[in-house]
Design a protein around this motif. Structure first.
Motif, PDB file in Angstrom:
ATOM      1  N   LEU A 142       0.826  -1.208   0.000  1.00  0.00           N
ATOM      2  CA  LEU A 142       0.000   0.000   0.000  1.00  0.00           C
ATOM      3  C   LEU A 142       0.860   1.259   0.000  1.00  0.00           C
ATOM      4  O   LEU A 142       0.628   2.196  -0.780  1.00  0.00           O
ATOM      5  CB  LEU A 142      -0.928   0.007   1.214  1.00  0.00           C
ATOM      6  N   PHE A 188     -10.472   2.857  -0.155  1.00  0.00           N
ATOM      7  CA  PHE A 188     -10.976   2.128   1.009  1.00  0.00           C
ATOM      8  C   PHE A 188     -12.158   2.868   1.612  1.00  0.00           C
ATOM      9  O   PHE A 188     -12.104   4.084   1.842  1.00  0.00           O
ATOM     10  CB  PHE A 188      -9.881   1.965   2.059  1.00  0.00           C
ATOM     11  N   GLU A 192     -13.935  -0.146   6.172  1.00  0.00           N
ATOM     12  CA  GLU A 192     -12.770  -1.003   5.943  1.00  0.00           C
ATOM     13  C   GLU A 192     -11.583  -0.529   6.775  1.00  0.00           C
ATOM     14  O   GLU A 192     -10.821  -1.347   7.306  1.00  0.00           O
ATOM     15  CB  GLU A 192     -12.397  -0.987   4.463  1.00  0.00           C
ATOM     16  N   ILE A 193     -11.422   0.783   6.881  1.00  0.00           N
ATOM     17  CA  ILE A 193     -10.319   1.325   7.680  1.00  0.00           C
ATOM     18  C   ILE A 193     -10.582   1.066   9.160  1.00  0.00           C
ATOM     19  O   ILE A 193      -9.693   0.656   9.906  1.00  0.00           O
ATOM     20  CB  ILE A 193     -10.141   2.828   7.401  1.00  0.00           C
ATOM     21  N   THR A 207      -1.377  -0.152   9.436  1.00  0.00           N
ATOM     22  CA  THR A 207      -2.236  -0.509   8.305  1.00  0.00           C
ATOM     23  C   THR A 207      -3.276   0.575   8.053  1.00  0.00           C
ATOM     24  O   THR A 207      -3.561   0.927   6.897  1.00  0.00           O
ATOM     25  CB  THR A 207      -2.925  -1.858   8.564  1.00  0.00           C
ATOM     26  N   ARG A 208      -3.842   1.127   9.116  1.00  0.00           N
ATOM     27  CA  ARG A 208      -4.799   2.222   8.934  1.00  0.00           C
ATOM     28  C   ARG A 208      -4.128   3.438   8.302  1.00  0.00           C
ATOM     29  O   ARG A 208      -4.690   4.092   7.425  1.00  0.00           O
ATOM     30  CB  ARG A 208      -5.437   2.592  10.271  1.00  0.00           C
ATOM     31  N   MET A 211      -3.812   2.818   4.596  1.00  0.00           N
ATOM     32  CA  MET A 211      -5.085   2.909   3.877  1.00  0.00           C
ATOM     33  C   MET A 211      -5.517   4.366   3.694  1.00  0.00           C
ATOM     34  O   MET A 211      -6.013   4.753   2.629  1.00  0.00           O
ATOM     35  CB  MET A 211      -6.152   2.111   4.626  1.00  0.00           C
ATOM     36  N   HIS A 214      -3.309   5.782   0.975  1.00  0.00           N
ATOM     37  CA  HIS A 214      -3.776   5.281  -0.321  1.00  0.00           C
ATOM     38  C   HIS A 214      -4.937   6.124  -0.837  1.00  0.00           C
ATOM     39  O   HIS A 214      -4.984   6.490  -2.029  1.00  0.00           O
ATOM     40  CB  HIS A 214      -4.212   3.818  -0.173  1.00  0.00           C
ATOM     41  N   ASN A 215      -5.870   6.478   0.058  1.00  0.00           N
ATOM     42  CA  ASN A 215      -7.047   7.244  -0.349  1.00  0.00           C
ATOM     43  C   ASN A 215      -6.724   8.679  -0.737  1.00  0.00           C
ATOM     44  O   ASN A 215      -7.572   9.365  -1.316  1.00  0.00           O
ATOM     45  CB  ASN A 215      -8.092   7.249   0.772  1.00  0.00           C
TER      46      ASN A 215
END
Length: 656
Positions: A142, A188, A192-193, A207-208, A211, A214-215
């Protein structure tokens, strides 16, 4: 307010820790905004050059350290765009060219970008997994999709972007171009987050972050280019920046001169001076005719346990690395309690529990006092709302007391004064809800919790001793201590903030003063000092590590103090009465005991009570998730009024 959510795995999630939104309604100027960004986005974040140097020198011991650096770097790269703007890929022919609220960033190519990207790729492949190879690979994929396709230099990005018209007037200006944009490019969803789940708290947080980052780029990063205006085709897409909301628009107007700055008047502060003479503690049996009897104590606490692991799972990108064990060592806290209910619900539940235990009805209550520093309710105040909700048709006084962590001594002091006038029971509720007022401030998130306690303080029968022996309250001090805990704080996005060294100085000053007064005061029978007569010290549960250190410096031993902060956190005004409740439940108090209860905190308030704690007055604990109260109908006050205090007497006094 910034509430937590409970995800599908029944875990607590704090969105404010990773969404990176700011409240621009409280940011006055560009200098203030820049300072916030420097602290939250730049102070902990490495540049691309820093990461390259660390890779070259083999400074990374495992993959997690590298991944964390990449993520913090990308938050820094997006420090202005993600806080202020929405990014909207827009066809060039359709882009408004003269609107004042549409912006295009001017970008320069990333210096040595290919070299830095290659170094990161090779380093990740070479490094060993820190915890979980699969999760770390997922996070890398990611992050590297963003980092590896980064096109622009970020060191000198301006906070305020040029409008499209200004961009067109800038010779050689370059911006993002996405030749073929897919409007359905996958991003995401919020849930999902929220629902990320990892056995490793640090990886769950990371991971959050990945994400969210990514957005920030909802388009094909690999195809993205930097171009000048003459190289942009009509059907090419550029990335237009639109203000996130009206507050951002107003801020941009202020800093661009389109709207005058708001006026602020700040008085010149005076230097603090000592009182003309010491303010002595109040010896209640000698100072008052009506003696206070504690008839009942009831408590309720947040229904959710927020462990140190939960705090780490929700680490903000602006935090230094930490573990659950390090939080425990620093604060003495292993968990704190949070509630999804409103602060009013906690106050009401505790109040009903105390009234039921005391056997008192709403018609007998002469005053309702609420000690809190976290109520959002101003009109009606929490105390007046509670009076009506309990079905009390009239009180002599319903008032909120904002004394933060000294809420119990302040509240008891006012309850005793009210008793002299009404000679009826006074309901005192100490309640706080911090969980939705913390945001991403690390020290506050580690410390504060939610809970409530209610006490019914009634008149002792004539000739009998009361339960409160000595009361003392303080306020003020050096300005640094008065402002050591602030809410709302514009400098921290209006979140509660704690300045540790100043708080420690405040506590040390008051604790020394309190113990000095107790050493000078005689016990009730005069055979020893008041301090020597104390059975147990139940302090405000601020920070166990700090309090034990200061207590040791003052000559107190650990076994003289009771703490429940390990499982409750700091509940400010409610912390002392909840701790007294738990002292009985834990067996630290098994018979009526003389307790010294000192409190100190925000606003440089302080105070203490020396009181008799009888285990018999404790009500069963009220559990919020099983307690759905129905408000009773209001009832007339009882006719058992104090002489000279009835409604008829008041009418006569006014000549009616």
């Amino acid at each position: 307010m910034k509430p937590f959510v409970v995800n599908s795995h029944d875990r607590l999630v704090f969105p404010a820790n990773f969404i990176a939104e700011l409240d621009f309604s409280v940011i006055e100027n560009l200098e203030q905004f820049t300072a916030i960004v420097e602290r939250d986005f730049e102070a902990k974040a490495p540049t691309g050059t820093d990461i390259l140097d660390r890779v070259t020198s083999e400074a990374y011991s495992g993959r997690f350290e590298l991944l964390r650096d990449i993520a913090q770097n990308l938050f820094w790269v997006n420090r202005f765009s993600m806080t202020m703007f929405e990014k909207r890929p827009t066809r060039w022919r359709d882009l408004p060219k003269n609107r004042p609220d549409v912006y295009l960033p001017v970008l320069t190519p990333w210096e040595d970008g290919d070299k830095k990207v290659k170094a990161v790729r090779e380093a990740f492949d070479r490094l060993a997994p820190t915890w979980d190879e699969s999760d770390e690979q997922h996070v890398f994929d990611l992050l590297f999709d963003v980092f590896g396709h980064r096109r622009h230099h970020a060191t000198e990005l301006p906070a305020v972007k040029p409008t499209v018209a200004q961009f067109l007037e800038t010779p050689g200006a370059m911006t993002f171009v996405v030749p073929g944009h897919d409007p359905d490019f996958p991003v995401f969803a919020q849930n999902e987050i929220w629902d990320v789940n990892s056995d490793v708290p640090e990886l769950e947080a990371l991971t959050r972050w990945a994400m969210v980052l990514h957005n920030q780029y909802p388009w094909d990063r690999a195809a993205t280019e930097l171009r000048t205006v003459d190289a942009i085709g009509d059907d090419d897409h550029v990335v237009a920046f639109h203000p996130r909301n009206r507050d951002v628009s107003a801020f941009l107007d202020r800093v661009s001169g389109g709207r005058p700055a708001r006026r602020r008047r700040v008085a010149t502060p005076a230097e603090p001076v000592e009182p003309v003479r010491p303010l002595p503690p109040v010896r209640v049996p000698e100072a008052f005719r009506v003696q206070p009897r504690i008839e009942a104590i009831a408590i309720t606490r947040g229904e959710h346990v927020c462990s140190n692991e939960d705090v780490v799972r929700n680490s903000a990108f602006s935090w230094s690395p930490m573990s659950a064990a390090s939080i425990s060592k620093k604060t003495g806290i292993d968990q704190r309690r949070y509630t999804e209910y409103d602060i009013e619900d906690m106050a009401y539940a505790a109040a009903v529990g105390a009234l039921e235990k005391s056997g008192r009805g709403p018609d007998e209550i002469g005053a309702v006092l609420v000690a809190t520093c976290t109520s959002e309710r101003l009109i009606p105040s929490l105390s007046t709302w509670l009076s009506g909700q309990l079905g009390i048709l009239q009180t002599h006084c319903s008032a909120d007391i904002v004394a933060a962590c000294a809420g119990l001594p302040y509240g008891l002091s006012e309850a005793v004064r009210q008793l002299q006038e009404v000679e009826r029971p006074v309901l005192l509720v100490c309640v706080e809800k911090f969980s939705d007022k913390i945001g991403n401030v690390r020290t506050s998130r580690m410390i504060f919790g939610d809970g409530a306690a209610a006490l019914v303080v009634g008149p002792a029968p004539d000739g009998e001793a009361g339960d409160v022996e000595v009361l003392q309250t303080y306020a003020s001090g050096p300005r640094s201590q008065v402002n050591s805990i602030i809410w709302p704080n514009p400098e921290f996005d209006n979140d509660i903030t704690v300045y540790g060294p100043e708080v420690k100085a405040l506590v040390a000053r008051y604790l020394d003063q309190m113990l000095g007064e107790l050493r000078e005061q005689p016990s009730a029978d005069g055979s020893r000092t008041l301090l020597e007569s104390i059975d147990l010290i139940v302090p405000h549960q601020a920070n166990k590590t700090m309090i034990l250190q200061l207590a040791a410096d003052a000559g107190l031993s650990d076994d003289q103090l009771y703490f429940n902060i390990e499982t409750m956190g700091n509940v400010s005004a409610a912390s002392i009465p909840i701790a007294m409740f738990d002292a009985v439940a834990d067996g630290a108090v098994t018979r009526p005991a003389r307790v010294f209860a000192p409190g100190f905190g925000a606003g440089a308030v302080g105070g203490y009570a020396v009181l008799r704690l009888d285990p018999a007055v404790l009500a069963p604990e009220v559990f919020l998730d099983r307690y759905v109260p129905e408000p009773p109908a209001p009832v007339e006050p009882s006719s058992a009024a104090a002489p000279g205090a009835s409604t008829d007497d008041v009418r006569i006094a006014f000549g009616e």
